[in-house]
Design an enzyme around this catalytic site. Structure first.
Site, short mmCIF file in Angstrom:
data_model
loop_
_atom_site.label_atom_id
_atom_site.label_comp_id
_atom_site.label_asym_id
_atom_site.label_seq_id
_atom_site.Cartn_x
_atom_site.Cartn_y
_atom_site.Cartn_z
N TYR A 141 0.56 -1.38 -0.46
CA TYR A 141 0.22 0.46 -0.09
C TYR A 141 0.61 1.04 -0.37
O TYR A 141 0.77 2.34 -0.34
CB TYR A 141 -1.12 -0.05 0.92
CG TYR A 141 -2.33 -1.35 1.11
CD1 TYR A 141 -1.67 -2.05 0.08
CD2 TYR A 141 -3.01 -0.58 1.97
CE1 TYR A 141 -3.29 -2.52 0.64
CE2 TYR A 141 -4.05 -1.27 1.85
CZ TYR A 141 -3.89 -2.60 0.92
OH TYR A 141 -4.98 -3.71 0.61
N LYS A 189 3.81 -15.29 3.08
CA LYS A 189 3.51 -15.39 2.25
C LYS A 189 4.96 -16.27 2.17
O LYS A 189 5.70 -16.16 0.92
CB LYS A 189 2.77 -15.51 0.70
CG LYS A 189 2.54 -16.00 -0.54
CD LYS A 189 1.91 -16.96 -0.07
CE LYS A 189 1.73 -18.05 -1.41
NZ LYS A 189 0.69 -19.32 -1.17
N ASP A 221 -3.20 -18.47 2.35
CA ASP A 221 -4.04 -19.52 1.69
C ASP A 221 -4.12 -19.88 2.17
O ASP A 221 -5.41 -20.32 2.35
CB ASP A 221 -3.21 -19.67 -0.19
CG ASP A 221 -1.68 -20.05 0.27
OD1 ASP A 221 -1.03 -20.32 1.18
OD2 ASP A 221 -0.86 -21.04 -1.10
N ASP A 245 -6.03 -7.01 5.60
CA ASP A 245 -7.42 -5.80 4.72
C ASP A 245 -8.12 -7.16 4.95
O ASP A 245 -9.35 -7.10 4.89
CB ASP A 245 -6.76 -5.30 3.66
CG ASP A 245 -7.66 -4.51 3.30
OD1 ASP A 245 -9.10 -3.67 4.07
OD2 ASP A 245 -7.54 -3.00 2.37
N ASP A 249 -11.95 -8.71 6.38
CA ASP A 249 -12.92 -8.23 5.94
C ASP A 249 -13.94 -9.94 5.57
O ASP A 249 -14.79 -10.21 6.15
CB ASP A 249 -13.51 -8.04 4.20
CG ASP A 249 -13.63 -6.11 4.41
OD1 ASP A 249 -12.98 -5.97 5.21
OD2 ASP A 249 -13.98 -5.78 2.94
#
Ligand code: NAD
Length: 368
Positions: A141, A189, A221, A245, A249
């Site tokens: 970001y 990851k 994942d 992020d 959600d």
């Protein structure tokens, strides 16, 4: 107790939900005789259209001179024509960067009274109480260089993390884990990304400062599947900006609606509080948005910034009490029952009233 709170309602449902969060804070302030002051300032797409920038200088100044910032949400399709630094989301990133709040705490709790709102089976939800700690000022970001290179027919972003950025957010997460169930899972990851391998190294080193906390590592994942399969297995989840992020959600499914989840962003000059949802353009202006994420955010404000723990607990208790009493905004009801839904305003008013009842009961209890 004096607090100057900068209120940035923003776009879409932002003004609707922040109005209710402020109502609850005002109720606490009036009841307890505190001096909470609220000053509004523009941010987001509306600000960009009106002032040419999504985070105008007078908003920046107001935020930096406040005790805490309460944000609604930014963005919406009516601002899609804005590009680059004028995009609403650029204003949000600028706000976070200006305040310097690098640790974003995103709790997701399965309230038994609304377990039916989740598509997950009730036995999977029992005891689910997660705290995602998302790194907020690094990673994709903010990494440079970034561009859409039209001539070269390519676009790129940069994922970069420094040791300092990882250490400071890891310490916040470990301290929280010490006070909770002493379990922390760090999500990355590392099988593919160098930044993740480095993240894992640094987190493993920081863990030595917190010998009571059991540290586990997971790949993002498979964690995305496991957290929704067995949410009660996890407690504090530490992760980088983009993964946090997305995963937060996803955990809205545990709570029953995206409108339920609050957040606090801490560690900088001024703390920032906001529901995790966006501007919800599909329901904006209808008075039906769920304000609980925004109200839960002011409970976090009372706890983290104001250190008013009894007041914060009373707001959290009031949210649960109103849900237990059967009041639901439309997002918490199946389509065929939405006629029974309460409005954003009614939900806010009921939680404000229940907060005062809870504070009254506490006073009566302590007076005995
Ligand atoms: P969103 O979070 O706005 O909405 C996703 C879904 O959740 C929608 O169906 C919406 O109606 C529902 N929802 C969200 N908040 C709700 C609430 N309080 N009560 C009931 N239902 C609620 O995500 P999106 O649709 O992907 O994005 C819309 C805009 O918001 C975009 O411009 C995006 O960039 C922006 N956004 C802003 C923030 C922020 O300000 N922090 C965060 C995410 C997205």
């Amino acid at each position: 107790m004096k607090l100057n709170i900068a209120v940035l309602p923003g776009d879409g449902v932002g003004p609707e939900v922040t109005r209710e969060a402020v109502r609850v804070l005002r109720a606490v302030s009036d009841f307890c005789g505190y001096d909470f002051r609220f000053e509004e300032a523009p941010i987001g797409g509306g600000a960009s259209v009106e002032f040419g920038q999504p985070f105008p200088p007078h908003t920046r100044e107001r935020c930096l001179n406040s005790s805490a910032v309460l944000l609604g949400a930014v963005g919406g399709p009516q601002f899609d024509h804005l590009t680059g630094e004028r995009r609403p989301e650029a204003g949000l990133l600028d706000l976070r960067h200006t305040l310097g709040c690098f640790a974003n705490l995103r709790p997701a709790i399965a309230f038994p009274s609304i377990a039916a709102c989740s598509p997950l089976r009730p036995e999977r939800l029992t005891g689910a109480n997660l705290m995602i700690v998302r790194e907020l000022l690094g990673g994709l970001y903010f990494g440079e260089p970034r561009a859409i290179d039209q001539a070269g027919h390519q676009a790129f972003n940069t994922m970069r993390y420094t040791e300092h950025e990882i250490e400071r957010v890891a310490r916040v997460a470990f301290k929280l884990a010490e006070r909770r169930t002493k379990k922390l899972i760090s999500v990355d990851k590392a099988n593919v990304l160098e930044t993740s391998r480095y993240w894992r190294q640094v987190v493993t080193r920081v863990a030595k400062e917190f010998p009571e906390v059991a540290l586990e590592h997971a790949l993002v994942d498979s964690f995305a599947m496991n957290v929704i399969t067995w949410p009660a297995r996890y407690d504090v989840v530490l992760t980088e900006n983009l993964f946090g992020d997305i995963l937060s959600d996803e955990t809205a499914v545990i709570a029953g609606s995206l409108g339920m989840l609050p957040s606090a962003s801490i560690g900088g000059r001024v703390d920032l509080y906001e529901p995790i949802h966006g501007s919800a353009p599909d329901i904006a202006g209808k008075g039906i948005a769920n304000p609980i994420g925004a109200i839960g955010s002011v409970a976090m404000l009372l706890r983290h910034t104001a250190k008013l723990h009894a007041e914060a607990d009373s707001v959290d208790f009031a949210i649960e009490a109103v849900l237990k009493a059967g009041f639901r905004t439309a997002d918490l009801l199946p389509a065929e029952q939405r006629a029974k839904a309460v409005s954003t305003e009614e939900m806010g008013r009921r939680i404000a009233e229940a907060t005062i009842e809870a504070l009254n009961s506490r006073m009566a209890y302590h007076a005995v």
